[in-house]
Write a protein that holds these residues in place. Structure first.
Motif: not given
Length: 454
Positions: A12-33
């Motif tokens: 469960s903890r690993g799942l939460r960490h993956r979700r947190a990491r993956r939820s940031l990517a849709p926000l950070l990727a456009p900002l980086l571009i």
């Protein structure tokens, strides 16, 4: 087997960490571009002392559009480099849409750059546009190569247009895109040789080399080195091919240490079958059962020459697999209740999710006829084991049909608005289902789908 994850377990903890990491990517990727695009504009600004007269404005705009077009090429290649973090968090279909949209912008910028530079130089030298074009192409260093690269980009854009795309196979379209690698190489040299922002500007040259060499390294590693290494390591082979429905077969595969793929239910891989007529292309097919350390399975509907040939695969055929790809996984679930809504061969990723998703799960499977309901026996067994509900909806006979509307779906799932919905099916069905789900009160953020249309 149904997987149970407790709130305090390591899984469960690993799942939460993956979700947190993956939820940031849709926000950070456009900002980086966009940050990169701002850096490109800053390069032009720092290297431009003044803009004087019509010729200055024309060539200045041409320089800006050329810089942005070059940067756009790097972004397009990075989006399709199949970097796992991007692919799993954003989803392959979203990356493909960004790539297609970015491609249109990049081609437009390249065309704008070409026209404005020719026009601006012709105004400066008081020559005709035709004469100036000949002078630039034939006498400027690397500009002939740049012109060839630009024409390759235009050809790829034309062939990627929807009307042209419908007339060719996935394999042909896929391999024509390799011409863009050559186009990028040719135009890269032209920019460094002719670009006013790069000639004599060592820091700018180093930044440009770093950008393109970095993207090249991602492509070389994830699109070539990793598949080659896995192909040699895992010894993946066809174990058997079983018919599931008219025009639908399951391909069972065996190998070594297949858990190292870390394939999650709902994901797909790109499969290269090393046999005559199939070895030269890798096509995407979803896993139709949870992966095990020694076995994988895909279920495929005949939709072209490649998929039709899979029915005739001989046991023992060597296979290379790339992936896994896609973000159509349990990580997207946000509420305890889940509806899986599939149509046709779109049932394949849903079947794997149906077996493994925790919580209360309902499945609606739509097909044209009862005999088209692939994997029905497995679905019934899973439903009985976990106490879940399955609704089979077919167009024929009419007494088993149900409209794909808010009312029709709500009649099958009364508290529909309280569900996450995983949706997979043909494009027409997907569009209708999204409209019906929204009309039924399901928030858009809880409608999860990936387009698997080729």
């Amino acid at each position: 087997m149904v997987t149970t994850v407790t709130p305090t377990s390591p899984a469960s903890r690993g799942l939460r960490h993956r979700r947190a990491r993956r939820s940031l990517a849709p926000l950070l990727a456009p900002l980086l571009i966009w940050a990169g695009a701002a850096g490109v504009l800053a390069l032009w600004w720092s290297d431009t002392t003044s803009v004087i007269g019509p010729a200055g404005w024309l060539t200045g705009a041409g320089r800006i559009s050329g810089l942005l077009a070059g940067y756009g090429c790097a972004v397009l290649l990075a989006l399709m480099a199949r970097v796992p973090l991007l692919d799993h968090s954003l989803g392959t279909d979203r990356l493909a849409r960004w790539h297609a949209m970015g491609g249109r912008y990049t081609i437009s910028l390249a065309l704008t750059h070409t026209l404005l530079i020719i026009w601006g130089y012709s105004v400066t030298s008081h020559t005709t546009v035709v004469g100036q074009t000949a002078t630039l192409v034939l006498h400027y260093p690397d500009l002939l190569k740049g012109t060839v690269g630009f024409l390759l980009f235009l050809a790829t854009a034309v062939l990627s247009a929807r009307a042209a795309r419908r007339r060719m196979s996935y394999e042909t379209w896929h391999y024509l895109h390799f011409a863009t690698y050559l186009a990028v190489f040719l135009t890269f040299g032209h920019q460094l040789s002719n670009g006013a922002d790069f000639v004599g500007n060592r820091p700018a040259q180093l930044a440009w080399y770093t950008l393109f060499l970095g993207v090249s390294a991602l492509l070389a590693w994830y699109r070539f080195a990793v598949p080659l290494r896995r192909g040699l390591r895992h010894g993946l082979r066809v174990a058997a091919v079983h018919p599931e429905a008219p025009g639908v077969v399951s391909v069972h595969l065996t190998g070594r240490n297949l858990d190292e793929f870390r394939a999650e239910p709902g994901q797909f891989l790109r499969w290269r079958f090393l046999t005559r007529g199939l070895w030269w292309t890798a096509n995407p097919y979803s896993l139709s059962a949870p992966a095990t350390p020694h076995a994988l399975r895909i279920t495929v509907k005949t939709a072209g020459g490649h998929s039709a040939a899979l029915a005739g695969l001989a046991p023992g055929t060597r296979v290379w697999a790339e992936g896994p790809y896609g973000g159509f996984t349990a990580d997207r679930r946000t509420v305890p209740k889940v509806l899986l809504l599939g149509g046709g061969v779109g049932i394949t990723p849903l079947r794997a999710l149906f077996e493994t998703l925790p919580g209360q799960v309902t499945l609606i499977y739509r097909a044209r006829r009862p005999e088209d309901l692939a994997l029905r026996g497995e679905l019934d067994a899973i439903a009985a084991h976990r106490g879940a509900t399955v609704h089979y909806v077919v167009d024929e006979p009419a007494r088993f049909s149900s409209p794909l509307t808010a009312r029709g779906l709500s009649s099958l799932v009364p508290d529909l608005a309280a569900h996450d919905v995983y949706l997979c099916g043909p494009p027409g069905m997907t569009r209708a289902a999204i409209d019906a789900l929204r009309d039924a009160g399901v928030p858009g953020r809880r409608i999860h789908h990936e387009s698997f249309a080729l």
